[in-house]
Design an enzyme around this catalytic site. Sequence first.
Site, PDB file in Angstrom:
ATOM      1  N   SER A 229       0.851  -1.117   0.138  1.00 24.88           N
ATOM      2  CA  SER A 229      -0.148  -0.082   0.047  1.00 24.88           C
ATOM      3  C   SER A 229       0.421   1.151  -0.127  1.00 24.88           C
ATOM      4  O   SER A 229       1.820   1.612  -1.594  1.00 24.88           O
ATOM      5  CB  SER A 229      -1.387  -0.235   1.347  1.00 24.88           C
ATOM      6  OG  SER A 229      -1.668   1.025   0.837  1.00 24.88           O
ATOM      7  N   ASP A 456      -9.098  -3.974  -5.602  1.00 18.25           N
ATOM      8  CA  ASP A 456      -8.995  -3.477  -4.288  1.00 18.25           C
ATOM      9  C   ASP A 456      -8.873  -2.131  -4.160  1.00 18.25           C
ATOM     10  O   ASP A 456      -9.131  -1.134  -5.244  1.00 18.25           O
ATOM     11  CB  ASP A 456      -7.143  -3.023  -4.474  1.00 18.25           C
ATOM     12  CG  ASP A 456      -6.579  -2.711  -3.111  1.00 18.25           C
ATOM     13  OD1 ASP A 456      -7.033  -2.003  -3.096  1.00 18.25           O
ATOM     14  OD2 ASP A 456      -5.350  -2.793  -3.378  1.00 18.25           O
ATOM     15  N   HIS A 484      -7.414  -5.945  -0.409  1.00 19.27           N
ATOM     16  CA  HIS A 484      -6.631  -4.402  -0.612  1.00 19.27           C
ATOM     17  C   HIS A 484      -5.069  -5.418  -0.554  1.00 19.27           C
ATOM     18  O   HIS A 484      -5.127  -5.941   0.372  1.00 19.27           O
ATOM     19  CB  HIS A 484      -6.690  -3.233   0.722  1.00 19.27           C
ATOM     20  CG  HIS A 484      -5.591  -2.254   0.584  1.00 19.27           C
ATOM     21  ND1 HIS A 484      -5.018  -2.347  -0.524  1.00 19.27           N
ATOM     22  CD2 HIS A 484      -4.664  -2.144   1.983  1.00 19.27           C
ATOM     23  CE1 HIS A 484      -4.209  -1.056   0.101  1.00 19.27           C
ATOM     24  NE2 HIS A 484      -3.663  -1.098   0.707  1.00 19.27           N
TER      25      HIS A 484
END
Length: 514
Positions: A229, A456, A484
């Site tokens: 991320s 996602d 995610h």
Amino acid sequence: MIRPARRRRQPAAVVATLLSAALLLAACGAPPKVQTALEDVGKSDGSAIEGAPKGYEDYYGQSLEWTECGEDFQCATASAPLSWHDPGAGSIEVALKRIPATGQKIGSLLVNPGGPGGSGVDFVADPTRFGQSLRSSFDIVGFDPRGVGQSTPVKCYDDAGKDEFLSTDYPYTPEGLAERQDAVRAWGQACAENTGPLLGNVDTQSAARDMDMLRGVLGDDELNYLGYSYGTQLGATYAGLFPDRAGRLVLDGALDTTLGSDEVALQQAEGFESALRAYVADCQAGSDCPLGDDVTSGLQKIQAMVEDAEPNPIPTSSGRDVTKKLAFYGVAVTMYDEASWSFLTQALREVFWEGTGDDLLYLADVYNDRNDDGTFKSNSEEAFRAINCADARAEEDMTKMAEIADEIEAAAPTLGESFGYSGIECTDWPYPAAEQEFDPAAEGAPPIVVIGTTNDPATPYRWAEALAGTLSSAVLVTYEGEGHTAYGRSNSCVSNAVETYLVEGKAPKDGLTC
């Protein structure tokens, strides 16, 4: 309102980590312990100082005192310069925790769980996140970036003030938006007063320079890295600053480094809308779904619930009410992993059938890292805002913000309102945003593996495609699925691609789909 998405940013990925941990503990008990020897507890040799910037040689040459901190783990604290532009400005601390290699060690693997504001120290506390080949071949090192967690932290409000800040609704009226600006301004002032000059030095580029220092201190000629991320932004920044020192980098749940903050907000809102649509369809395919049997009407029911929580907060048995902001957090957090969708269904049953919000409040507290007693497990909120504001600014003109907000709501009608007016979130921030000093293409870096998940919500798949196109040496891996990030929560195709590259240096074929 969601934690605002800045340029190249997303909601704190640590939320997904925390919820995943809660699900794991609820379903399976404590994670199994890794069997590993701790024969090399002690000082690192601190010998790798080649490449240290002038004036920073002592930081690169420092020795670390590694001590046991729970069975199978070692912890240490490194010193880092307060400023990478002024070696005389003083120093800060960077906390480290590692899982020593169980086999023939080939080096260290730094990991970052995202955020910004996620704790790498906490992340490595669950060794089962990493495949056996990684645990055998690397010292897996989690670190808390500057401003985060056990490193020298960003500090703003006390727990009670933070709780109020995170739960208070501000209507989308001129008066409400002005009140929100005042609240954000006061938050920033408190951060400046309680943090000091560190607040102006928590940008991603400074954290990436810390990573190069850690590489040297750990004795590695090149940096091997696994970032999730926001950690993909951190890794890409490192590669852009130090392409000749980049080793094997894997960036999972990628961010598009070319987007402006308002484009990020729009595309992220679309990502959550898509994920929520998939959730509603899944819920309606099962039994006892409180959302009817039509996806569009089910989404509208969720939207109405969140919107109504502003004038009519949802009561709970604890006496705390679920405000609109908390209702949004409670829904959004479950979109990070489809394994948590059943938790949202349970919470919605309680709201729609019983009129209470205990489970929804629990989910919001997971998002915000809040304990039952009103204390907070981490400073992830403080670090998230500080790092975002240190990196970039969104549009701050109220008229233009209103136009952008309308566009977002049209594209993502269910929860889109919560992504609007992100320019407010750095109102009168005490320090300016950092100037970009790295090459986004990272020319000269070896292959960099970029991973994207097709649905996602937090880092939409198009961002992985864009980052792979921006980085000159990128290899794109696609995971077809929900949630995610991919490594550690998807399938063996992804795991094999990641671990073969990190351990053996064999990059997957560009365009691999799993």
